[in-house]
Design an enzyme around this catalytic site. Structure first.
Site, PDB file in Angstrom:
ATOM      1  N   LYS A  22       0.785  -1.136  -0.099  1.00 61.68           N
ATOM      2  CA  LYS A  22      -0.064   0.051   0.110  1.00 61.68           C
ATOM      3  C   LYS A  22       0.943   1.222   0.136  1.00 61.68           C
ATOM      4  O   LYS A  22       0.730   2.256  -0.909  1.00 61.68           O
ATOM      5  CB  LYS A  22      -0.990   0.093   1.239  1.00 61.68           C
ATOM      6  CG  LYS A  22      -1.630   1.299   1.526  1.00 61.68           C
ATOM      7  CD  LYS A  22      -2.592   1.490   2.820  1.00 61.68           C
ATOM      8  CE  LYS A  22      -1.691   1.793   4.056  1.00 61.68           C
ATOM      9  NZ  LYS A  22      -1.480   3.116   4.309  1.00 61.68           N
ATOM     10  N   ASN A  23       1.863   1.391   0.878  1.00 63.23           N
ATOM     11  CA  ASN A  23       2.733   2.612   1.140  1.00 63.23           C
ATOM     12  C   ASN A  23       3.625   2.666  -0.021  1.00 63.23           C
ATOM     13  O   ASN A  23       4.146   3.868   0.117  1.00 63.23           O
ATOM     14  CB  ASN A  23       3.010   2.550   2.467  1.00 63.23           C
ATOM     15  CG  ASN A  23       2.093   2.567   3.646  1.00 63.23           C
ATOM     16  OD1 ASN A  23       1.216   3.119   3.243  1.00 63.23           O
ATOM     17  ND2 ASN A  23       2.316   2.381   4.640  1.00 63.23           N
ATOM     18  N   CYS A 118      -5.489  12.387  12.657  1.00 61.85           N
ATOM     19  CA  CYS A 118      -6.149  11.036  12.506  1.00 61.85           C
ATOM     20  C   CYS A 118      -6.381  10.333  13.766  1.00 61.85           C
ATOM     21  O   CYS A 118      -5.776  10.943  14.935  1.00 61.85           O
ATOM     22  CB  CYS A 118      -5.771  10.373  11.093  1.00 61.85           C
ATOM     23  SG  CYS A 118      -4.343   9.502  11.466  1.00 61.85           S
ATOM     24  N   ARG A 123      -0.582  14.661  13.075  1.00 60.70           N
ATOM     25  CA  ARG A 123       0.140  14.606  11.809  1.00 60.70           C
ATOM     26  C   ARG A 123      -0.050  15.663  10.935  1.00 60.70           C
ATOM     27  O   ARG A 123      -0.548  16.010   9.863  1.00 60.70           O
ATOM     28  CB  ARG A 123      -0.689  13.548  11.156  1.00 60.70           C
ATOM     29  CG  ARG A 123      -0.811  12.064  11.883  1.00 60.70           C
ATOM     30  CD  ARG A 123      -1.175  10.984  10.977  1.00 60.70           C
ATOM     31  NE  ARG A 123      -0.196  10.613  10.029  1.00 60.70           N
ATOM     32  CZ  ARG A 123      -0.548   9.581   9.220  1.00 60.70           C
ATOM     33  NH1 ARG A 123      -1.742   8.815   9.467  1.00 60.70           N
ATOM     34  NH2 ARG A 123       0.253   8.980   8.267  1.00 60.70           N
ATOM     35  N   ASP A 307       4.184   0.832  11.978  1.00 58.18           N
ATOM     36  CA  ASP A 307       2.992   0.328  11.505  1.00 58.18           C
ATOM     37  C   ASP A 307       2.866  -1.128  12.008  1.00 58.18           C
ATOM     38  O   ASP A 307       1.884  -2.074  11.705  1.00 58.18           O
ATOM     39  CB  ASP A 307       3.152   0.422  10.032  1.00 58.18           C
ATOM     40  CG  ASP A 307       2.690   1.665   9.469  1.00 58.18           C
ATOM     41  OD1 ASP A 307       2.532   2.426  10.355  1.00 58.18           O
ATOM     42  OD2 ASP A 307       3.253   1.908   8.461  1.00 58.18           O
ATOM     43  N   ARG A 399      -9.017  -0.311   4.174  1.00 57.41           N
ATOM     44  CA  ARG A 399      -8.008   0.500   3.738  1.00 57.41           C
ATOM     45  C   ARG A 399      -6.955  -0.266   3.219  1.00 57.41           C
ATOM     46  O   ARG A 399      -5.992   0.322   2.184  1.00 57.41           O
ATOM     47  CB  ARG A 399      -7.874   1.633   4.741  1.00 57.41           C
ATOM     48  CG  ARG A 399      -8.647   2.747   4.843  1.00 57.41           C
ATOM     49  CD  ARG A 399      -7.981   3.791   5.778  1.00 57.41           C
ATOM     50  NE  ARG A 399      -6.642   4.294   5.316  1.00 57.41           N
ATOM     51  CZ  ARG A 399      -5.440   4.391   5.995  1.00 57.41           C
ATOM     52  NH1 ARG A 399      -5.814   4.284   7.601  1.00 57.41           N
ATOM     53  NH2 ARG A 399      -4.472   4.837   5.527  1.00 57.41           N
TER      54      ARG A 399
HETATM   55  C1  LIG Z   1       0.823   6.326   3.568  1.00 57.14           C
HETATM   56  C2  LIG Z   1       2.110   6.282   4.125  1.00 57.14           C
HETATM   57  O1  LIG Z   1       3.162   5.750   3.494  1.00 57.14           O
HETATM   58  N1  LIG Z   1       2.076   6.151   5.478  1.00 57.14           N
HETATM   59  C3  LIG Z   1       3.041   5.792   6.294  1.00 57.14           C
HETATM   60  C4  LIG Z   1       3.900   7.047   6.473  1.00 57.14           C
HETATM   61  O2  LIG Z   1       3.371   8.158   6.875  1.00 57.14           O
HETATM   62  P1  LIG Z   1       3.533   9.653   6.693  1.00 57.14           P
HETATM   63  O3  LIG Z   1       4.310   9.998   5.606  1.00 57.14           O
HETATM   64  O4  LIG Z   1       2.515  10.307   7.262  1.00 57.14           O
HETATM   65  O5  LIG Z   1       4.448   9.738   8.158  1.00 57.14           O
HETATM   66  P2  LIG Z   1       5.620  10.671   8.467  1.00 57.14           P
HETATM   67  O6  LIG Z   1       6.964   9.769   8.476  1.00 57.14           O
HETATM   68  O7  LIG Z   1       5.673  11.936   7.703  1.00 57.14           O
HETATM   69  O8  LIG Z   1       5.275  11.013   9.977  1.00 57.14           O
HETATM   70  C5  LIG Z   1       6.213  10.901  11.254  1.00 57.14           C
HETATM   71  C6  LIG Z   1       6.041  11.668  12.054  1.00 57.14           C
HETATM   72  O9  LIG Z   1       6.419  13.080  11.844  1.00 57.14           O
HETATM   73  C7  LIG Z   1       5.267  13.951  12.022  1.00 57.14           C
HETATM   74  N2  LIG Z   1       5.351  14.949  11.031  1.00 57.14           N
HETATM   75  C8  LIG Z   1       5.452  14.395   9.597  1.00 57.14           C
HETATM   76  C9  LIG Z   1       5.496  15.608   8.477  1.00 57.14           C
HETATM   77  C10 LIG Z   1       5.383  16.731   8.734  1.00 57.14           C
HETATM   78  O10 LIG Z   1       5.453  17.504   8.197  1.00 57.14           O
HETATM   79  N3  LIG Z   1       5.408  17.175  10.278  1.00 57.14           N
HETATM   80  C11 LIG Z   1       5.629  16.231  11.179  1.00 57.14           C
HETATM   81  O11 LIG Z   1       5.389  16.758  12.368  1.00 57.14           O
HETATM   82  C12 LIG Z   1       3.984  13.043  11.918  1.00 57.14           C
HETATM   83  O12 LIG Z   1       2.948  13.769  12.563  1.00 57.14           O
HETATM   84  C13 LIG Z   1       4.685  11.897  12.839  1.00 57.14           C
HETATM   85  O13 LIG Z   1       4.492  12.085  14.082  1.00 57.14           O
HETATM   86  O14 LIG Z   1       5.028   6.945   7.375  1.00 57.14           O
HETATM   87  C14 LIG Z   1       4.652   6.537   8.536  1.00 57.14           C
HETATM   88  C15 LIG Z   1       5.871   6.287   9.687  1.00 57.14           C
HETATM   89  O15 LIG Z   1       6.659   5.197   9.070  1.00 57.14           O
HETATM   90  C16 LIG Z   1       3.909   5.099   8.388  1.00 57.14           C
HETATM   91  O16 LIG Z   1       3.301   5.042   9.837  1.00 57.14           O
HETATM   92  C17 LIG Z   1       2.577   5.215   7.689  1.00 57.14           C
HETATM   93  O17 LIG Z   1       1.891   4.136   7.380  1.00 57.14           O
HETATM   94  C1  LIG Z   2      -0.801   4.925   9.085  1.00 55.88           C
HETATM   95  C2  LIG Z   2      -0.808   4.013   8.273  1.00 55.88           C
HETATM   96  O1  LIG Z   2      -1.132   4.667   6.878  1.00 55.88           O
HETATM   97  P1  LIG Z   2      -1.608   6.175   6.495  1.00 55.88           P
HETATM   98  O2  LIG Z   2      -0.357   7.062   6.655  1.00 55.88           O
HETATM   99  O3  LIG Z   2      -2.091   6.061   5.357  1.00 55.88           O
HETATM  100  O4  LIG Z   2      -2.568   6.566   7.692  1.00 55.88           O
HETATM  101  C3  LIG Z   2      -0.267   2.582   8.064  1.00 55.88           C
HETATM  102  O5  LIG Z   2      -0.444   2.297   6.816  1.00 55.88           O
HETATM  103  O6  LIG Z   2      -0.422   1.921   9.079  1.00 55.88           O
END
Ligand SMILES: CC(=O)N[C@H]1[C@@H](OP(=O)(O)OP(=O)(O)OC[C@H]2O[C@@H](n3ccc(=O)[nH]c3=O)[C@H](O)[C@@H]2O)O[C@H](CO)[C@@H](O)[C@@H]1O
Ligand SMILES: C=C(OP(=O)(O)O)C(=O)O
Length: 420
Positions: A22-23, A118, A123, A307, A399
């Site tokens: 998915k990711n 969420c 986030r 995850d 999802r």
């Molecule tokens: C669709 C997808 O691929 N989702 C994955 C992606 O989510 P996602 O890309 O949202 O995760 P991030 O690595 O960006 O987020 C990690 C942390 O950084 C924080 N943050 C992030 C961006 C930002 O601009 N500011 C900020 O504060 C977030 O709130 C969170 O606490 O990586 C996560 C961490 O491995 C996984 O759990 C999710 O499954």
């Molecule tokens: C947190 C996850 O996905 P998303 O970033 O799409 O919420 C996930 O795949 O576990």
């Protein structure tokens, strides 16, 4: 609304085929916005998030064709007629924010709804926005939308991320492929899904080096072209079914699973008393002895993935001794704890850590899914519990996991999907 009814106690044995990730798949679909030619993706998982991404790309005017008629191969491409990512789609799926960089790079403008928080945390997307500003974008927030413009196009720069964010790395990476000059992303995330994206982008004509390291260097090009790319296997789906073997004392061969993507997960499984054998194009996971408590801390890759945290917690709830799980990535990713406790687990949360005192057995109960991985942790608990577990709100699960009931039933689980 659909529910799962699970009767626990069966040992799982047999083979499960792991689907496309998915990711990785979601970002690879977004990469289709970077070219007017066709990007053909195979090994596409049939999950709700992929359907949502399809809706989003079509909203931008891009064609998404189901080439084989079974949803497994998608052909993406065509002219972009709208740069707006509306609230109703973005609020369904946060990964929608990833269209921002590609739209800016190709169309020099984007209007994307702010995703909001969420069930697992607030986030924010500040790192995405700051990084794009460094590349020359002008960004305004208005009416819940991010309005970004780069009238003369984006320009390569050095961006230092304060945290190795997966999404910010991917947004900037895709934007930089069509920027003028060289972009350097320092403290980039190193997740295997990002490496898969880099491989595809380079095949499309991008010039990216440093894949899998903390520094990505991107030399912008004029245009990208269409290619064919097979989405990598889902390491989280694989790890999840490994926990199903672990919690039921089973023996599963996970076809397509790649041990090289699962280092920290495999180490934790082995420490917990679960045997993992890497085979050619598969991972075999089995447990004969008792489960043992282990301490785990979630970290960016190559650390233990957040995850996989909820699934491990379910498994460790019946381990001998105590375990401590510390969640460092998301501030609110323990929503499964009260539900697991309703099934007889003994888990206490102290700030960002959960202490799990192993119990002899769990007991089935009606429980509620709160997010994707939390949902599966409750299925795992149900597989091991005495009696019947009824899991509601399984739309969270849909999802990101394909055909959970079919895959589990084929290896001996008593699980049934029922609709009201
Ligand atoms: C669709 C997808 O691929 N989702 C994955 C992606 O989510 P996602 O890309 O949202 O995760 P991030 O690595 O960006 O987020 C990690 C942390 O950084 C924080 N943050 C992030 C961006 C930002 O601009 N500011 C900020 O504060 C977030 O709130 C969170 O606490 O990586 C996560 C961490 O491995 C996984 O759990 C999710 O499954
Ligand atoms: C947190 C996850 O996905 P998303 O970033 O799409 O919420 C996930 O795949 O576990």
């Amino acid at each position: 609304m659909d529910r799962f009814i699970i009767r626990g106690g069966n040992r799982l044995e047999g083979e499960i085929t792991i689907g496309g990730a998915k990711n990785a798949g979601l970002k690879l679909m977004v990469a289709g916005l970077l070219t007017s030619e066709r990007l053909r993706l195979s090994n596409v998982p049939r999950i709700a998030d992929i359907a949502t991404m399809r809706d989003l790309l079509m909203q931008h005017g891009v064609a998404v064709e189901d080439v084989t008629g079974d949803g497994r191969t998608l052909s993406i491409g065509g002219a972009i007629t709208s740069v707006e990512a509306p609230y109703d789609i973005v609020s369904k799926m946060r990964a929608s924010i990833l269209v921002l960089g590609p739209l800016l790079a190709r169309m020099h403008e984007a209007r994307v709804s702010l995703p909001g928080g969420c069930a697992i945390g607030t986030r924010p997307v500040d790192m995405h926005l700051k990084g794009l500003e460094t590349l020359g974008a002008q960004i305004a927030l208005d009416g819940g939308y991010i309005h970004a413009r780069a009238p003369g196009g984006l320009k390569g720069e050095r961006v230092i991320l304060p945290f190795a964010s997966v999404g910010a790395t991917e947004n900037l990476l895709m934007a930089a492929t069509l920027a003028r000059g060289r972009t350097e992303i320092v403290n980039a995330a190193r997740e295997p899904e990002i490496c898969d994206l880099v491989t595809c982008l380079n095949r499309m004509g991008a010039r990216i080096s440093g894949s899998g390291t903390g520094t990505l260097v991107i030399d912008g090009v004029e245009a990208l072209h269409g290619v064919e790319h097979a989405i990598m296997a889902d390491r989280i789906e694989c790890g999840t079914y490994a926990c199903a073997a672990g919690i039921t004392g089973g023996d599963l061969r996970l076809i397509g699973g790649r041990a090289s993507d699962l280092g920290a997960v495999i180490r934790a499984l082995e420490e917990a008393g679960v045997e993992v054998i890497a085979e050619e194009n598969a991972i075999r996971v089995r447990r004969n002895g008792p489960l043992r408590g282990v301490d785990i801390m979630t970290e960016p890759y190559p650390g233990f993935p957040t995850d996989m945290q909820a699934q491990f917690m379910a498994m460790l709830s019946i381990a001998e001794g105590a375990s401590m799980i510390t969640e460092t990535i998301f501030e609110n990713r323990f929503m499964h704890v009260p539900e697991l406790n309703r099934m007889g687990a003994r888990i206490n949360v102290h700030g960002s850590s959960a202490i799990i005192r192993g119990v002899d057995a769990l007991s089935g109960a009606p429980v509620m899914a709160t997010d994707l991985r939390a949902s599966f942790s409750l299925i795992l608990a149900g597989l091991a519990a005495r009696g019947e577990t009824v899991l509601s709100r399984i739309y969270h699960l849909d999802r990101g996991y394909e055909a959970v009931d079919r895959k589990l039933a084929a290896v001996g689980a008593a699980i049934e999907r029922v609709s009201d």
